[in-house]
Enzyme design. Structure first.
Site, PDB file in Angstrom:
ATOM      1  N   GLU A  62       0.812  -1.213   0.000  1.00 58.99           N
ATOM      2  CA  GLU A  62       0.000   0.000   0.000  1.00 58.99           C
ATOM      3  C   GLU A  62       0.850   1.270   0.000  1.00 58.99           C
ATOM      4  O   GLU A  62       0.333   2.367  -0.248  1.00 58.99           O
ATOM      5  CB  GLU A  62      -0.920   0.017   1.232  1.00 58.99           C
TER       6      GLU A  62
ATOM      7  N   GLU B   6       7.845 -21.550   7.695  1.00 57.05           N
ATOM      8  CA  GLU B   6       7.971 -20.702   8.871  1.00 57.05           C
ATOM      9  C   GLU B   6       8.946 -21.255   9.895  1.00 57.05           C
ATOM     10  O   GLU B   6       9.373 -20.551  10.801  1.00 57.05           O
ATOM     11  CB  GLU B   6       6.613 -20.503   9.537  1.00 57.05           C
TER      12      GLU B   6
END
Length: 311
Positions: A94, A125
């Protein structure tokens, strides 16, 4: 450690985490009317801002450190797995349309790469080394900031990212939702937003995810304010890449200057649609090239450019 003992150790570790705690009072939640579940969930969500409030001093200190590095040309890099990683990628993506950040200035790394945004990448992960490799691929420097994000505060990828970044001299922030987390301890700035057990046991995309989103919003937005990418509360570095943003650009210039539509359109045309430049041409009475020079001399800070023009 044997393969059998490792799961038992993980189970014991999970049982100590606030974000994984079981809430017996909600054991019958699936039998409640939908409206009652919605009320319960909404009530849970209202507790998140208060948890963030308790950590505002730590958040502000981290932001000031980030802004100082970025003012010297550094980057802001988020690193996480699963929901935490996706939130980092979202915040980073963004920044270009909102603040006209240059390519690669704000980066989101997610364990397992881009495919992990929409599908689970098993085992990604669990590798701290993978995080180090991902950061090395970016050419990490001491001017950069790495924000490890993990609800549990124990995700190896996030911890590995912070630990590796510190060896390169980069600034590090650890954002977690459990107290006394390994992630916060590994970072220069530890931020622990303890939101408590989730409505659904262990579903940290809920309150923990909301808390992480709120803090990431603060880190990116306030850093950009500190870097002069706003004028008051106006997004004067917005990139007009579509019709909606072109209309927004016009409105921002109007709000900043009070000029009429014709003068605004002329100013935007004279400055290639650059909002800051258009505002400067109107408020300082200069032409497009002069506005561009003044802003370059002021490191893109509109208030400083206006003061220079007045002087």
């Amino acid at each position: 450690m044997t393969s059998a003992s490792r799961p038992r150790d993980l189970l014991t570790e999970l049982e100590t985490l606030t974000t994984e705690a079981f809430r017996p009072e909600l054991a019958e939640i699936d039998r409640l009317p939908t409206l009652e579940i919605a009320r319960l969930m909404n009530g849970e969500d209202t507790t998140v801002p208060a948890a963030v409030t308790r950590r505002l001093p730590e958040i502000a200190a981290a932001i000031d450190a980030v802004a100082e590095r970025m003012a010297r040309g550094g980057r802001l890099i988020y690193a996480g797995a699963g929901t935490a990683g996706r939130l980092g990628v979202l915040d980073a993506s963004e920044c270009p349309p909102t603040f006209n950040t240059r390519p690669g200035q704000v980066v989101g790394l997610i364990a397992g790469g881009p495919d992990a945004m929409v599908t689970s990448v098993e085992g990604a992960e669990d590798s701290g080394d993978l995080a180090g490799a991902d950061l090395d691929a970016l050419g990490l420097t001491a001017h950069d900031t790495v924000v490890g994000v993990s609800a549990s505060g124990r995700t190896p990828y996030a911890i590995g990212a912070v630990a590796h970044a510190r060896t390169r001299g980069a600034l590090t922030i650890g954002l977690a939702c459990n107290a006394d987390s390994a992630l916060a301890a590994a970072a220069d700035h530890g931020i622990e937003i303890v939101v408590g057990p989730e409505l659904l046991t262990g579903s940290t995309r809920l309150k923990a995810g909301t808390a992480q989103k709120l803090v990431l919003n603060m880190i990116s937005t306030i850093t950009m304010i500190r870097l002069g990418k706003t004028y008051g509360n106006l997004m004067v570095d917005v990139r007009a890449s579509n019709e909606k943003l072109r209309a927004r650009s016009h409105r921002i210039v109007a709000l900043a200057t009070g000029a009429d539509d014709q003068e605004i359109e002329e100013a935007l045309a004279a400055t290639g649609g650059e909002v800051k430049h258009a505002i400067l041409t109107i408020l300082a009475g200069v032409d497009g090239p002069t506005a561009a020079r003044l802003l370059e001399e002021s490191d893109g800070r509109l208030r400083a450019a206006l003061a220079s023009a007045a002087g």
